[in-house]
Design an enzyme around this catalytic site. Structure first.
Site, mmCIF file in Angstrom:
data_model
loop_
_atom_site.group_PDB
_atom_site.id
_atom_site.type_symbol
_atom_site.label_atom_id
_atom_site.label_comp_id
_atom_site.label_asym_id
_atom_site.label_seq_id
_atom_site.Cartn_x
_atom_site.Cartn_y
_atom_site.Cartn_z
ATOM 1 C CG ASP A 82 -15.263 -2.640 12.897
ATOM 2 O OD1 ASP A 82 -15.752 -1.793 11.970
ATOM 3 O OD2 ASP A 82 -14.868 -2.086 13.777
ATOM 4 C CB CYS A 113 -12.714 -0.318 11.198
ATOM 5 S SG CYS A 113 -11.118 0.604 11.566
ATOM 6 C CB THR A 136 -10.768 5.442 12.890
ATOM 7 O OG1 THR A 136 -10.091 4.124 13.262
ATOM 8 C CG2 THR A 136 -11.671 6.232 14.179
ATOM 9 C CG HIS A 141 5.492 7.408 -4.280
ATOM 10 N ND1 HIS A 141 6.132 8.554 -3.601
ATOM 11 C CD2 HIS A 141 5.143 7.345 -5.475
ATOM 12 C CE1 HIS A 141 6.108 9.164 -4.755
ATOM 13 N NE2 HIS A 141 5.618 8.675 -5.872
ATOM 14 C CG HIS A 170 9.049 4.477 -5.517
ATOM 15 N ND1 HIS A 170 9.123 5.653 -4.462
ATOM 16 C CD2 HIS A 170 8.549 5.167 -6.779
ATOM 17 C CE1 HIS A 170 8.950 6.742 -5.118
ATOM 18 N NE2 HIS A 170 8.716 6.504 -6.358
HETATM 19 C C1 RB5 Z 1 -15.453 0.473 16.849
HETATM 20 O O1 RB5 Z 1 -16.388 0.860 17.692
HETATM 21 C C2 RB5 Z 1 -14.292 0.965 16.366
HETATM 22 O O2 RB5 Z 1 -13.288 1.027 17.328
HETATM 23 C C3 RB5 Z 1 -13.471 0.485 15.048
HETATM 24 O O3 RB5 Z 1 -14.649 0.494 14.236
HETATM 25 C C4 RB5 Z 1 -12.411 1.205 14.677
HETATM 26 O O4 RB5 Z 1 -12.559 2.589 14.644
HETATM 27 C C5 RB5 Z 1 -11.132 0.580 15.312
HETATM 28 O O5 RB5 Z 1 -9.953 1.469 15.046
#
Ligand code: RB5
Length: 149
Positions: A8, A65, A67, A98, A133
């Site tokens: 994203d 993304c 996180t 694994h 595994h």
């Molecule tokens: C976008 O702001 C953020 O929510 C997205 O990049 C991600 O971290 C979602 O899990």
């Protein structure tokens, strides 16, 4: 090896660095977007990469993304996908050995690009160990079957 990439807006810059890194190693990559820094919805891009990997068009996928969590949740809804969110190289190695993870997810707001590229390198070079595994992977597949309509 062919690798499908996606992100994203939160992962856009890191994804570009990963693409440059992989291409410098003569690895074939396809970027399924997003292609701008404009705000967008991560499920759209995570789903695309997950479907490409699940269908066998690509051996591995990498999705970024902010996180790494949102894209991991989405990708793991697709049957046949084992997406692993990694913020360290040990996990990247272990999840290939694994879990036979076929998608790596990264959080661009969590790891710096130096560590992210090390994680990518370890993920794409580590191999599934099979053996004990495999029966655990088979159980994951059974769970997918149990809940698929
Ligand atoms: C976008 O702001 C953020 O929510 C997205 O990049 C991600 O971290 C979602 O899990």
């Amino acid at each position: 090896m062919k690798i499908a990439l996606g992100s994203d807006h939160g992962g856009f810059d890191l994804k570009k660095e990963i693409i440059i890194y992989l291409e410098s190693k003569n690895i074939q990559v396809t970027d399924f977007g997003t292609h701008t820094q404009e705000s967008c919805d991560y499920p759209d891009y995570a789903l695309k990469v997950a479907e490409e990997v699940a269908s066998g068009n690509f051996e591995l996928g990498i999705i970024v993304c902010g996180t790494g969590i949102g894209v991991s949740i989405v990708a793991n809804k697709v049957p046949g996908i084992r997406a692993a969110l990694c913020s360290d190289t040990f996990s990247a190695h272990a999840t290939r050995q694994h879990n036979n993870a076929n998608i790596l997810t990264l959080g661009a707001r969590v790891v710096g690009s130096g560590l992210a590229l090390d994680i990518v390198e370890v993920f794409i070079t580590s191999k599934f160990e099979g053996d004990r595994h495999q029966k655990r992977i088979d159980k994951i597949t059974e769970v997918e079957k149990k809940y698929s309509k």
